[in-house]
Scaffold this motif. Structure first.
Motif, PDB file in Angstrom:
ATOM      1  N   ILE A 115       0.861  -1.181   0.000  1.00  0.00           N
ATOM      2  CA  ILE A 115       0.000   0.000   0.000  1.00  0.00           C
ATOM      3  C   ILE A 115       0.903   1.239   0.000  1.00  0.00           C
ATOM      4  CG2 ILE A 115      -2.001  -1.040   1.165  1.00  0.00           C
ATOM      5  CD1 ILE A 115      -0.959   0.368   3.748  1.00  0.00           C
ATOM      6  N   ILE A 116       0.413   2.292  -0.634  1.00  0.00           N
ATOM      7  CA  ILE A 116       1.140   3.563  -0.636  1.00  0.00           C
ATOM      8  C   ILE A 116       0.165   4.595  -0.087  1.00  0.00           C
ATOM      9  CG2 ILE A 116       2.749   4.909  -2.034  1.00  0.00           C
ATOM     10  CD1 ILE A 116       1.406   3.369  -4.463  1.00  0.00           C
ATOM     11  N   ALA A 117       0.649   5.410   0.817  1.00  0.00           N
ATOM     12  CA  ALA A 117      -0.218   6.443   1.379  1.00  0.00           C
ATOM     13  C   ALA A 117       0.425   7.805   1.182  1.00  0.00           C
ATOM     14  CB  ALA A 117      -0.438   6.185   2.867  1.00  0.00           C
ATOM     15  N   PHE A 118      -0.368   8.746   0.710  1.00  0.00           N
ATOM     16  CA  PHE A 118       0.111  10.118   0.587  1.00  0.00           C
ATOM     17  C   PHE A 118      -0.584  10.904   1.692  1.00  0.00           C
ATOM     18  CE2 PHE A 118       0.431   8.024  -3.407  1.00  0.00           C
ATOM     19  CZ  PHE A 118       1.745   8.279  -3.750  1.00  0.00           C
ATOM     20  N   MET A 119       0.225  11.458   2.562  1.00  0.00           N
ATOM     21  CA  MET A 119      -0.302  12.059   3.767  1.00  0.00           C
ATOM     22  C   MET A 119      -0.761  13.496   3.524  1.00  0.00           C
ATOM     23  SD  MET A 119       0.468   9.277   5.207  1.00  0.00           S
ATOM     24  CE  MET A 119      -0.067   9.514   6.882  1.00  0.00           C
ATOM     25  N   LYS A 120      -1.450  13.999   4.518  1.00  0.00           N
ATOM     26  CA  LYS A 120      -1.964  15.361   4.468  1.00  0.00           C
ATOM     27  C   LYS A 120      -0.847  16.383   4.216  1.00  0.00           C
ATOM     28  CE  LYS A 120      -4.897  18.231   7.292  1.00  0.00           C
ATOM     29  NZ  LYS A 120      -5.513  18.358   8.612  1.00  0.00           N
ATOM     30  N   ASN A 121       0.349  16.106   4.770  1.00  0.00           N
ATOM     31  CA  ASN A 121       1.461  17.046   4.593  1.00  0.00           C
ATOM     32  C   ASN A 121       2.268  16.742   3.315  1.00  0.00           C
ATOM     33  OD1 ASN A 121       2.799  14.740   5.211  1.00  0.00           O
ATOM     34  ND2 ASN A 121       3.889  15.529   6.975  1.00  0.00           N
ATOM     35  N   LEU A 122       1.672  15.937   2.412  1.00  0.00           N
ATOM     36  CA  LEU A 122       2.243  15.590   1.102  1.00  0.00           C
ATOM     37  C   LEU A 122       3.379  14.575   1.146  1.00  0.00           C
ATOM     38  CD1 LEU A 122       2.222  19.100  -0.634  1.00  0.00           C
ATOM     39  CD2 LEU A 122       0.447  17.351  -0.646  1.00  0.00           C
ATOM     40  N   GLU A 123       3.772  14.152   2.337  1.00  0.00           N
ATOM     41  CA  GLU A 123       4.765  13.096   2.409  1.00  0.00           C
ATOM     42  C   GLU A 123       4.127  11.797   1.929  1.00  0.00           C
ATOM     43  OE1 GLU A 123       6.698  12.097   6.152  1.00  0.00           O
ATOM     44  OE2 GLU A 123       6.910  14.267   6.444  1.00  0.00           O
ATOM     45  N   SER A 124       4.956  10.887   1.441  1.00  0.00           N
ATOM     46  CA  SER A 124       4.357   9.607   1.085  1.00  0.00           C
ATOM     47  C   SER A 124       5.027   8.495   1.881  1.00  0.00           C
ATOM     48  CB  SER A 124       4.499   9.366  -0.402  1.00  0.00           C
ATOM     49  OG  SER A 124       5.854   9.338  -0.732  1.00  0.00           O
ATOM     50  N   ARG A 125       4.261   7.475   2.159  1.00  0.00           N
ATOM     51  CA  ARG A 125       4.797   6.329   2.899  1.00  0.00           C
ATOM     52  C   ARG A 125       4.281   5.066   2.247  1.00  0.00           C
ATOM     53  NH1 ARG A 125       3.873   8.452   8.907  1.00  0.00           N
ATOM     54  NH2 ARG A 125       4.636  10.573   8.574  1.00  0.00           N
ATOM     55  N   SER A 126       5.055   4.004   2.371  1.00  0.00           N
ATOM     56  CA  SER A 126       4.565   2.759   1.779  1.00  0.00           C
ATOM     57  C   SER A 126       4.955   1.573   2.644  1.00  0.00           C
ATOM     58  CB  SER A 126       5.116   2.598   0.371  1.00  0.00           C
ATOM     59  OG  SER A 126       6.514   2.557   0.419  1.00  0.00           O
ATOM     60  N   LYS A 127       4.258   0.494   2.403  1.00  0.00           N
ATOM     61  CA  LYS A 127       4.466  -0.724   3.172  1.00  0.00           C
ATOM     62  C   LYS A 127       4.155  -1.872   2.221  1.00  0.00           C
ATOM     63  CE  LYS A 127       3.109  -1.798   7.918  1.00  0.00           C
ATOM     64  NZ  LYS A 127       4.422  -1.821   8.527  1.00  0.00           N
ATOM     65  N   SER A 128       4.992  -2.898   2.208  1.00  0.00           N
ATOM     66  CA  SER A 128       4.665  -3.999   1.297  1.00  0.00           C
ATOM     67  C   SER A 128       5.074  -5.337   1.899  1.00  0.00           C
ATOM     68  CB  SER A 128       5.351  -3.796  -0.045  1.00  0.00           C
ATOM     69  OG  SER A 128       6.724  -3.989   0.101  1.00  0.00           O
ATOM     70  N   ARG A 129       4.560  -6.363   1.317  1.00  0.00           N
ATOM     71  CA  ARG A 129       4.853  -7.715   1.801  1.00  0.00           C
ATOM     72  C   ARG A 129       4.958  -8.655   0.609  1.00  0.00           C
ATOM     73  NH1 ARG A 129       1.084  -8.890   6.303  1.00  0.00           N
ATOM     74  NH2 ARG A 129       2.533  -7.426   7.244  1.00  0.00           N
ATOM     75  N   THR A 130       5.911  -9.595   0.702  1.00  0.00           N
ATOM     76  CA  THR A 130       6.022 -10.607  -0.339  1.00  0.00           C
ATOM     77  C   THR A 130       5.378 -11.881   0.180  1.00  0.00           C
ATOM     78  OG1 THR A 130       8.021  -9.593  -1.176  1.00  0.00           O
ATOM     79  CG2 THR A 130       7.654 -11.881  -1.787  1.00  0.00           C
ATOM     80  N   ILE A 131       4.437 -12.396  -0.599  1.00  0.00           N
ATOM     81  CA  ILE A 131       3.741 -13.597  -0.147  1.00  0.00           C
ATOM     82  C   ILE A 131       4.434 -14.845  -0.707  1.00  0.00           C
ATOM     83  CG2 ILE A 131       1.503 -12.501   0.206  1.00  0.00           C
ATOM     84  CD1 ILE A 131       0.692 -13.486  -2.571  1.00  0.00           C
ATOM     85  N   GLU A 132       4.018 -16.026  -0.228  1.00  0.00           N
ATOM     86  CA  GLU A 132       4.788 -17.222  -0.557  1.00  0.00           C
ATOM     87  C   GLU A 132       4.676 -17.689  -1.997  1.00  0.00           C
ATOM     88  OE1 GLU A 132       4.447 -20.410   2.236  1.00  0.00           O
ATOM     89  OE2 GLU A 132       5.236 -19.106   3.828  1.00  0.00           O
ATOM     90  N   SER A 133       3.449 -17.633  -2.534  1.00  0.00           N
ATOM     91  CA  SER A 133       3.362 -18.095  -3.921  1.00  0.00           C
ATOM     92  C   SER A 133       2.672 -17.044  -4.788  1.00  0.00           C
ATOM     93  CB  SER A 133       2.619 -19.429  -3.991  1.00  0.00           C
ATOM     94  OG  SER A 133       1.483 -19.365  -3.160  1.00  0.00           O
ATOM     95  N   TYR A 134       2.927 -17.146  -6.077  1.00  0.00           N
ATOM     96  CA  TYR A 134       2.376 -16.177  -7.020  1.00  0.00           C
ATOM     97  C   TYR A 134       0.852 -16.204  -7.046  1.00  0.00           C
ATOM     98  CZ  TYR A 134       7.029 -15.441  -8.908  1.00  0.00           C
ATOM     99  OH  TYR A 134       8.340 -15.103  -9.054  1.00  0.00           O
TER     100      TYR A 134
END
Ligand code: TTP
Ligand code: MG
Length: 358
Positions: free
Chosen positions: A289-308
């Motif tokens: 997920i990518i989040a663009f915050m109120k102050n215009l900063e952006s943050r992201s978080k991701s995960r790799t799962i086991e199978s396609y």
């Protein structure tokens, strides 16, 4: 051919806001602990003239630039990634094979379309530079060589806005006077060890025997340094699906930190990205997920799962988990939210067709 966009983040900022041109621009990644904690991500060449470098703590950069008119900016990752995607599409049109290496770097195998002729390759590189300038207002440095290593080193030879071609016969002459640290992968530690041997230039390194290098750096690295010093590199240019991503982003109806409100949007985006992957006949392993915050900063978080997968249900489940964790730690409202997928399955080239022209 190796293409590297110059001072990429800072250049994107200059394009977004041309009144910055002619002034030192420094894009910083703020860690958020104190007002100035964090590091410089990218500095334009004016800022570099004063000694500001990527990786430098923000406080150092501020000290150096004290009393100067200077712009310290937070990263606008959405702008950089969208710019990068458009650039890679342009580069893809000019390559037999395109290998996207990072947000601002790519290798182009142009052997077929230039008939292996360096003059043709120089003309092609000139055209690419013109097109990027015209369509994106971006400047880049391009290196051309008989292999990836030489292309990469030569793209770094003249910055910004460089074009350096090294023909097979000129490789040794080109590399010899350069510093060992111009070889990708020779960092501070290796440099120190080499200095102890009296090795400073690539020519010095090329005279150290293979066995000696293996003994000092281990078999694999030793061999790599030995080959590199002699301009040898057999790595093919190949499509790297792990660098390609697809995302869908939407602005929330109101700035929020509420899980129910935001997950309603991400659920919908999950269905859309999964659908796009299906249309492209590909599977993926990384969900974020990518989040663009109120102050215009952006943050992201991701995960790799086991199978396609390309199952919207799985994308929803993972992105909900990520969102929950994310909102738990966040102290400002989210303005825009996105879902991103990546690490595509290699076999199916359908998804990458837009980056590849036969
Ligand atoms: P680079 O290509 O290393 O640097 P650059 O494009 O800013 O400058 P140039 O190529 O003209 O020397 O990195 C590309 C982008 O990656 C850069 O604009 C910002 C980001 N980056 C960081 O976020 N942190 C870093 O420490 C580095 C080196 C780069
Ligand atoms: Mg760059």
């Amino acid at each position: 051919m190796h293409v590297d966009l110059n001072y990429f983040f800072a250049q994107c900022e200059e394009i977004k806001n041309p009144s910055l041109i002619g002034k030192p621009v420094i894009v910083c990644v703020y860690s958020g602990r104190t007002e100035d904690s964090g590091a410089v991500a990218s500095a334009n060449y004016l800022a570099r003239e004063s000694g500001v470098k990527a990786g430098m703590p923000i406080v150092f950069a501020k000290r150096i630039m004290k009393d100067k008119e200077v712009y310290f900016l937070p990263p606008d990752r959405e702008l950089y990634s969208q710019t990068s995607n458009r650039v890679m599409e342009i580069l893809g049109k000019h390559a037999d094979i395109l290998e996207v290496r990072s947000i601002d770097e790519a290798y182009l195998d142009v052997t077929k379309r230039t008939d292996g002729d360096f003059d043709n390759a120089v003309k092609l590189a000139t055209d690419i530079k013109k097109e990027l300038r015209l369509k994106e207002k971006l400047i880049c440095s391009i290196g051309i060589g008989p292999n990836k290593l030489v292309a990469k080193i030569s793209s770094g030879f003249k910055k910004p806005d460089g074009l350096t071609a090294v023909k097979p016969k000129e490789v040794k002459k080109f590399l010899n006077p350069l510093k060992v640290t111009d070889i990708p992968g020779v960092g501070k530690k290796s440099e120190e060890k080499m200095k102890e041997l009296g090795v400073n230039t690539i020519e010095d390194l090329s005279k150290v025997g293979l066995q000696k290098l293996k003994g000092m750096f281990g078999n694999k690295t030793g061999e790599y340094f030995f080959d590199a010093a002699n301009g040898i590199d057999e790595e093919p240019v190949e499509i790297r699906s792990d660098n390609v991503q697809m995302s869908k982003i939407e602005t929330l109806k109101e700035d929020s930190r509420d899980f129910n409100l935001i997950s309603e949007v991400t659920d919908k985006l999950c269905v859309e990205v999964a659908q796009r992957a299906k249309e492209e006949k590909t599977l993926f392993k990384n969900i974020g997920i990518i989040a663009f915050m109120k102050n215009l900063e952006s943050r992201s978080k991701s995960r790799t799962i086991e199978s396609y997968t390309n199952d919207a249900k799985i994308v929803k489940k993972v992105s909900r988990e990520l969102l929950r964790e994310f909102l738990h730690n966040v102290d400002i409202d989210v303005r825009r939210i996105g879902v991103r997928i990546g690490s595509f399955e290699r076999k199916k080239e359908g998804s990458l067709s837009k980056f590849m022209k036969k």
